[in-house]
Design a protein around this motif. Structure first.
Motif, mmCIF file in Angstrom:
data_model
loop_
_atom_site.group_PDB
_atom_site.id
_atom_site.type_symbol
_atom_site.label_atom_id
_atom_site.label_comp_id
_atom_site.label_asym_id
_atom_site.label_seq_id
_atom_site.Cartn_x
_atom_site.Cartn_y
_atom_site.Cartn_z
ATOM 1 N N GLU A 12 0.700 -1.224 -0.448
ATOM 2 C CA GLU A 12 0.041 0.173 0.127
ATOM 3 C C GLU A 12 0.809 1.421 0.598
ATOM 4 O O GLU A 12 0.579 2.364 -0.502
ATOM 5 N N ALA A 13 2.236 1.041 0.753
ATOM 6 C CA ALA A 13 2.698 2.540 0.929
ATOM 7 C C ALA A 13 3.064 2.586 -0.449
ATOM 8 O O ALA A 13 3.170 4.079 -0.792
ATOM 9 N N ARG A 16 0.824 3.914 -3.489
ATOM 10 C CA ARG A 16 0.387 5.903 -2.979
ATOM 11 C C ARG A 16 1.511 6.334 -2.926
ATOM 12 O O ARG A 16 1.078 7.202 -3.361
ATOM 13 N N ARG A 17 2.933 5.581 -2.779
ATOM 14 C CA ARG A 17 3.756 7.053 -3.446
ATOM 15 C C ARG A 17 4.688 6.765 -4.520
ATOM 16 O O ARG A 17 5.575 7.071 -4.266
ATOM 17 N N ILE A 25 10.454 3.628 2.635
ATOM 18 C CA ILE A 25 8.993 2.495 3.150
ATOM 19 C C ILE A 25 8.989 2.829 4.521
ATOM 20 O O ILE A 25 8.092 3.211 5.455
ATOM 21 N N GLU A 28 7.179 5.018 6.676
ATOM 22 C CA GLU A 28 6.060 5.563 6.171
ATOM 23 C C GLU A 28 4.827 3.797 7.217
ATOM 24 O O GLU A 28 3.573 4.564 7.168
ATOM 25 N N VAL A 29 5.721 3.447 7.089
ATOM 26 C CA VAL A 29 5.088 2.358 7.710
ATOM 27 C C VAL A 29 5.394 1.739 9.572
ATOM 28 O O VAL A 29 4.292 1.003 10.326
#
Length: 120
Positions: A12-13, A16-17, A25, A28-29
């Motif tokens: 998903e990261a 999205r990016r 990464i 993001e998570v």
């Protein structure tokens, strides 16, 4: 290709990016999921091995991008759910949600519009 729930967070990261370094990464998570750097690196490594994520070296830094589209992933996961629980049929899934009062008025309106559009 089977992607775990944890791996899907990394995907998903990337969806999205776009292309990200492992550090990006992690930014993001990690905090969101409570994961360590090692956990994210293992997840990235698994996704690269599965060919869901492509890797590109730039000097001493690696850049990762989704090799699997979100649409392909959603399609496979959706079909897998239908196959496992509803003999591959969509109507029983919708019926299940309608009988358990999980469909909002907005959901029902969207489904009616979809059926109308398909029927034309």
């Amino acid at each position: 290709m089977k992607i775990s729930a944890a791996e899907s967070v990394v995907m998903e990261a990337l969806w999205r990016r776009g292309e990200l370094t492992s550090e990006a990464i992690m930014a993001e998570v990690c905090e969101l999921q409570g994961w360590t750097e090692g956990t994210v690196k293992v997840l990235i490594s698994r996704l690269v091995k599965k060919k869901a994520v492509a890797v590109r070296a730039e000097g001493r830094r690696y850049h990762y991008s989704a090799a699997l589209s979100r649409e392909a992933y959603v399609g496979a996961e959706s079909q897998g759910l239908l196959d496992r629980l509803f003999d591959g049929r969509l109507a029983p899934l919708v019926m299940h949600f309608s009988e358990s009062d999980k469909l909002s008025d907005e959901d029902i309106a969207e489904l009616k519009a979809l059926v109308e559009r398909i029927g034309k």
